[in-house]
Design a protein around this motif. Structure first.
Motif, PDB file in Angstrom:
ATOM      1  N   LYS A  18     -21.331 -43.145 -78.011  1.00 54.31           N
ATOM      2  CA  LYS A  18     -22.138 -41.981 -78.407  1.00 54.31           C
ATOM      3  C   LYS A  18     -23.290 -42.404 -79.297  1.00 54.31           C
ATOM      4  O   LYS A  18     -24.448 -41.992 -79.083  1.00 54.31           O
ATOM      5  N   ASN A  19     -23.022 -43.225 -80.303  1.00 59.20           N
ATOM      6  CA  ASN A  19     -24.066 -43.635 -81.238  1.00 59.20           C
ATOM      7  C   ASN A  19     -25.156 -44.442 -80.546  1.00 59.20           C
ATOM      8  O   ASN A  19     -26.346 -44.299 -80.851  1.00 59.20           O
ATOM      9  N   ALA A  20     -24.744 -45.302 -79.601  1.00 57.49           N
ATOM     10  CA  ALA A  20     -25.739 -46.100 -78.884  1.00 57.49           C
ATOM     11  C   ALA A  20     -26.602 -45.218 -77.983  1.00 57.49           C
ATOM     12  O   ALA A  20     -27.809 -45.444 -77.848  1.00 57.49           O
ATOM     13  N   LEU A  21     -25.979 -44.213 -77.359  1.00 58.53           N
ATOM     14  CA  LEU A  21     -26.738 -43.275 -76.535  1.00 58.53           C
ATOM     15  C   LEU A  21     -27.779 -42.550 -77.382  1.00 58.53           C
ATOM     16  O   LEU A  21     -28.964 -42.467 -77.005  1.00 58.53           O
ATOM     17  N   ILE A  22     -27.348 -42.016 -78.507  1.00 57.14           N
ATOM     18  CA  ILE A  22     -28.279 -41.298 -79.384  1.00 57.14           C
ATOM     19  C   ILE A  22     -29.401 -42.220 -79.858  1.00 57.14           C
ATOM     20  O   ILE A  22     -30.567 -41.816 -79.946  1.00 57.14           O
ATOM     21  N   HIS A  23     -29.047 -43.469 -80.162  1.00 53.67           N
ATOM     22  CA  HIS A  23     -30.053 -44.430 -80.619  1.00 53.67           C
ATOM     23  C   HIS A  23     -31.100 -44.678 -79.525  1.00 53.67           C
ATOM     24  O   HIS A  23     -32.303 -44.668 -79.798  1.00 53.67           O
ATOM     25  N   MET A  24     -30.632 -44.885 -78.299  1.00 53.58           N
ATOM     26  CA  MET A  24     -31.560 -45.153 -77.198  1.00 53.58           C
ATOM     27  C   MET A  24     -32.428 -43.935 -76.906  1.00 53.58           C
ATOM     28  O   MET A  24     -33.650 -44.052 -76.710  1.00 53.58           O
ATOM     29  N   LEU A  25     -31.819 -42.753 -76.866  1.00 56.72           N
ATOM     30  CA  LEU A  25     -32.606 -41.542 -76.635  1.00 56.72           C
ATOM     31  C   LEU A  25     -33.604 -41.314 -77.756  1.00 56.72           C
ATOM     32  O   LEU A  25     -34.682 -40.744 -77.545  1.00 56.72           O
ATOM     33  N   GLY A  26     -33.266 -41.791 -78.949  1.00 52.13           N
ATOM     34  CA  GLY A  26     -34.189 -41.671 -80.077  1.00 52.13           C
ATOM     35  C   GLY A  26     -35.492 -42.419 -79.845  1.00 52.13           C
ATOM     36  O   GLY A  26     -36.558 -41.983 -80.313  1.00 52.13           O
ATOM     37  N   TYR A  27     -35.427 -43.540 -79.145  1.00 50.31           N
ATOM     38  CA  TYR A  27     -36.669 -44.244 -78.810  1.00 50.31           C
ATOM     39  C   TYR A  27     -37.557 -43.368 -77.930  1.00 50.31           C
ATOM     40  O   TYR A  27     -38.784 -43.323 -78.092  1.00 50.31           O
ATOM     41  N   ASP A  57     -22.795 -48.676 -73.106  1.00 59.93           N
ATOM     42  CA  ASP A  57     -21.465 -49.183 -73.439  1.00 59.93           C
ATOM     43  C   ASP A  57     -21.367 -50.666 -73.106  1.00 59.93           C
ATOM     44  O   ASP A  57     -22.079 -51.183 -72.229  1.00 59.93           O
ATOM     45  N   VAL A  58     -20.478 -51.349 -73.810  1.00 57.57           N
ATOM     46  CA  VAL A  58     -20.250 -52.775 -73.596  1.00 57.57           C
ATOM     47  C   VAL A  58     -18.748 -53.018 -73.489  1.00 57.57           C
ATOM     48  O   VAL A  58     -17.945 -52.187 -73.896  1.00 57.57           O
ATOM     49  N   VAL A  59     -18.382 -54.171 -72.951  1.00 63.66           N
ATOM     50  CA  VAL A  59     -16.974 -54.561 -72.969  1.00 63.66           C
ATOM     51  C   VAL A  59     -16.629 -55.054 -74.369  1.00 63.66           C
ATOM     52  O   VAL A  59     -17.518 -55.422 -75.148  1.00 63.66           O
ATOM     53  N   PRO A  60     -15.349 -55.061 -74.736  1.00 65.98           N
ATOM     54  CA  PRO A  60     -14.981 -55.581 -76.061  1.00 65.98           C
ATOM     55  C   PRO A  60     -15.455 -57.012 -76.249  1.00 65.98           C
ATOM     56  O   PRO A  60     -15.584 -57.775 -75.285  1.00 65.98           O
ATOM     57  N   ALA A  61     -15.713 -57.383 -77.493  1.00 65.98           N
ATOM     58  CA  ALA A  61     -16.267 -58.703 -77.773  1.00 65.98           C
ATOM     59  C   ALA A  61     -15.292 -59.812 -77.400  1.00 65.98           C
ATOM     60  O   ALA A  61     -15.689 -60.852 -76.871  1.00 65.98           O
ATOM     61  N   GLY A  62     -14.001 -59.621 -77.661  1.00 71.12           N
ATOM     62  CA  GLY A  62     -13.048 -60.679 -77.404  1.00 71.12           C
ATOM     63  C   GLY A  62     -13.187 -61.819 -78.399  1.00 71.12           C
ATOM     64  O   GLY A  62     -13.900 -61.721 -79.409  1.00 71.12           O
ATOM     65  N   ASP A  63     -12.534 -62.931 -78.117  1.00 74.89           N
ATOM     66  CA  ASP A  63     -12.528 -64.078 -79.022  1.00 74.89           C
ATOM     67  C   ASP A  63     -13.510 -65.148 -78.563  1.00 74.89           C
ATOM     68  O   ASP A  63     -14.048 -65.089 -77.464  1.00 74.89           O
ATOM     69  N   GLY A  64     -13.706 -66.142 -79.437  1.00 85.14           N
ATOM     70  CA  GLY A  64     -14.470 -67.333 -79.067  1.00 85.14           C
ATOM     71  C   GLY A  64     -15.942 -67.322 -79.398  1.00 85.14           C
ATOM     72  O   GLY A  64     -16.680 -68.226 -78.989  1.00 85.14           O
ATOM     73  N   TRP A  65     -16.398 -66.338 -80.151  1.00 86.17           N
ATOM     74  CA  TRP A  65     -17.816 -66.255 -80.506  1.00 86.17           C
ATOM     75  C   TRP A  65     -18.165 -67.236 -81.627  1.00 86.17           C
ATOM     76  O   TRP A  65     -17.371 -67.456 -82.548  1.00 86.17           O
ATOM     77  N   ASP A  66     -19.355 -67.795 -81.543  1.00 83.50           N
ATOM     78  CA  ASP A  66     -19.874 -68.657 -82.612  1.00 83.50           C
ATOM     79  C   ASP A  66     -20.573 -67.851 -83.698  1.00 83.50           C
ATOM     80  O   ASP A  66     -20.792 -68.352 -84.804  1.00 83.50           O
ATOM     81  N   THR A  67     -20.955 -66.611 -83.363  1.00 85.90           N
ATOM     82  CA  THR A  67     -21.625 -65.719 -84.315  1.00 85.90           C
ATOM     83  C   THR A  67     -20.972 -64.348 -84.218  1.00 85.90           C
ATOM     84  O   THR A  67     -20.167 -64.085 -83.312  1.00 85.90           O
ATOM     85  N   ASP A  68     -21.316 -63.465 -85.141  1.00 84.36           N
ATOM     86  CA  ASP A  68     -20.831 -62.089 -85.078  1.00 84.36           C
ATOM     87  C   ASP A  68     -21.446 -61.416 -83.850  1.00 84.36           C
ATOM     88  O   ASP A  68     -22.668 -61.341 -83.721  1.00 84.36           O
TER      89      ASP A  68
END
Length: 469
Positions: A46-55, A89-100
């Protein structure tokens, strides 16, 4: 009228990148436990949708939010509507990232974050393509509508709701795949195998947990079980170390009295290409299958080990099929769960299938295979194969734009991935990745090349204009 699209993007690339960075900071994986009437897929989408529509509101477009399921950004007038289908929407981040994964990082001319290539980066590139047309005041004979979804990675409930309230565009594309074009997509269905939760052997499986989404190769797996024999546990520890070495895997075994916990690390990947991942769940099942589990626990482990492990094309399951245009059926074991902490003891198999196969035929074959050891059900979303011919004006125009800007010959492609392009009878996927790109969608350290980001915006701008002018 001759327009230097590359120059127009160059003048706006700092603003484009700033907008993308802010959008990527909005964590937007689906969270059913936090879903409400106001946030049907959780607060993030929801927040990402509102953010994109805000542009769109900021830049003077016509904007509509359809109850936080989806929305659109619209420009132009005409009897026909060109649709561009994006998702926040995105898939969950999961493990193994080098950055946040939710703090965008730019290094080596790439932007790293969950959603950078799937699909926030391409969405921003397409949005700026339309923004350029608006700012230049170019005349159009059709409406252009950017439809912004929030549930593409899961059940497509966003589009089901959206099209109950809004008319479908006449034709269009989704910037959610690769160039030169994706004009064919395999069918997509999940068949879930269910097992009873019984244990009857000297080994008792307390829990087995692997996988986040049906369309992701599980990158980790954990099993907890009990065995009342210290000598057996000692032998088990040695065998597990040998297994890790033989399979070139990483893992850990921790034993406390009779309780044993094993964790295994594989490699996540997009479920449409399971062969490039390392399925931690099925590897762990093959190790455990050699021991004295029984009842539903044994059926669960043995099925995963014998019929699912390394079976990317459904051969062991007896459902392999290949079509001359669409290629081979593929299968991903995306979720493996067993134990009282879960709502079901299951193995969820996500199939991408060519013509000649149906979801019903897959369900029957797997049900017959299981016999009295388990049952098989078909998921609610069963999307048949989709194809738009090369001679369709939409496909021909998009390929011509690609050729004009790259100097490379365009060609058709069929993929196993499912995009919003298939929502329309005359719908395709177009960009934003270029041939030879490194696919990090649904994986740790997802990124998008900045060159691809800006070059795709150039192509999108020209494509939108040619299709709608």
């Amino acid at each position: 009228m001759s327009i230097d699209w590359k120059k127009e993007v160059e003048q706006r690339k700092d603003a484009l990148l700033d907008d993308l960075v802010e959008l990527l900071k909005v964590r937007s994986d689906r969270e059913d436990d936090k879903a409400t009437k106001d946030a049907p897929f959780g607060p993030g989408p929801k927040n990402a949708l509102i953010h994109m529509l805000g542009y769109g509101e900021r830049d003077g477009f016509t904007v509509k939010n359809v109850d936080n399921y989806a929305g659109h950004i619209e420009y132009g007038e005409g009897d026909e509507t060109l649709g561009l289908f994006c998702h926040m929407d995105v898939v969950p981040a999961g493990d193994g990232w080098d950055t946040d994964p939710y703090v965008p990082v730019i290094k080596d001319n790439k932007i790293f974050a969950r959603g950078s290539s799937d699909d926030k980066g391409p969405s921003i590139a397409a949005y700026y393509g339309l923004k350029i047309i608006k700012e230049l005041g170019l005349p159009l004979s059709k409406k252009v509508r950017i439809v912004v979804g929030t549930d593409e990675e899961s059940g497509w409930g966003d589009m089901e709701y959206y099209f109950k309230h809004e008319e479908k565009p006449d034709f269009g594309f989704s910037p959610d795949a690769e160039f030169p074009i994706i004009n064919g997509e395999k069918g997509n269905v999940t068949i879930t195998m269910h097992f009873d939760g019984s244990n009857a052997g000297s080994f008792v499986l307390e829990s087995f947990d692997s996988g986040l989404r049906e369309n992701m190769v599980p990158g980790t797996a954990t099993a907890v079980f009990t065995v009342d024999d210290s000598a057996v546990i000692a032998d088990l520890t040695v065998a597990f170390e040998e297994f890790l070495k033989a399979e070139n895997l990483k893992g850990e075994l921790v034993a406390e009295d009779s309780l044993v916990k094993i964790s295994l690390v594989g490699k996540g990947a997009h479920g449409a290409s399971p062969q490039i991942g390392v399925n931690a769940g099925t590897f762990l099942a093959t190790f455990l299958d050699r021991y004295d589990f029984a009842g539903g626990a044994k059926n669960f482990l043995h099925t995963a080990a014998k019929y699912v492990h390394l079976d990317f094309y459904g051969e062991k399951l007896g459902v392999a099929h290949e079509d001359a245009r669409m290629g081979q059926l593929t299968m991903n074991a995306g979720i493996l769960k067993f134990g009282p902490d879960f709502d079901d003891n299951k193995i969820a198999l996500n199939f991408r299938y060519p013509t000649g196969v149906t979801g019903d035929s897959l369900q029957k074959a797997i049900s017959d295979l299981l016999g009295d050891t388990g049952t098989a059900t078909k998921g609610d979303r069963d999307m048949p194969a989709h194809y738009v011919p090369m001679d369709d004006p939409l496909v021909a125009t998009l390929l011509q734009v690609y050729e004009d800007h790259t100097g490379e010959k365009g060609y058709e492609q069929v993929i196993g991935g499912g995009t919003f392009g298939r929502l329309l009878e005359r719908g395709v996927a177009y960009g934003a990745m270029f041939p030879g790109y490194t696919d990090t969608m649904h994986q740790a350290n997802e990124f998008m090349s900045l060159d691809d980001l800006f070059n795709s915006a150039v192509i999108f701008a020209d494509a939108i204009y040619r299709l709608a002018k």
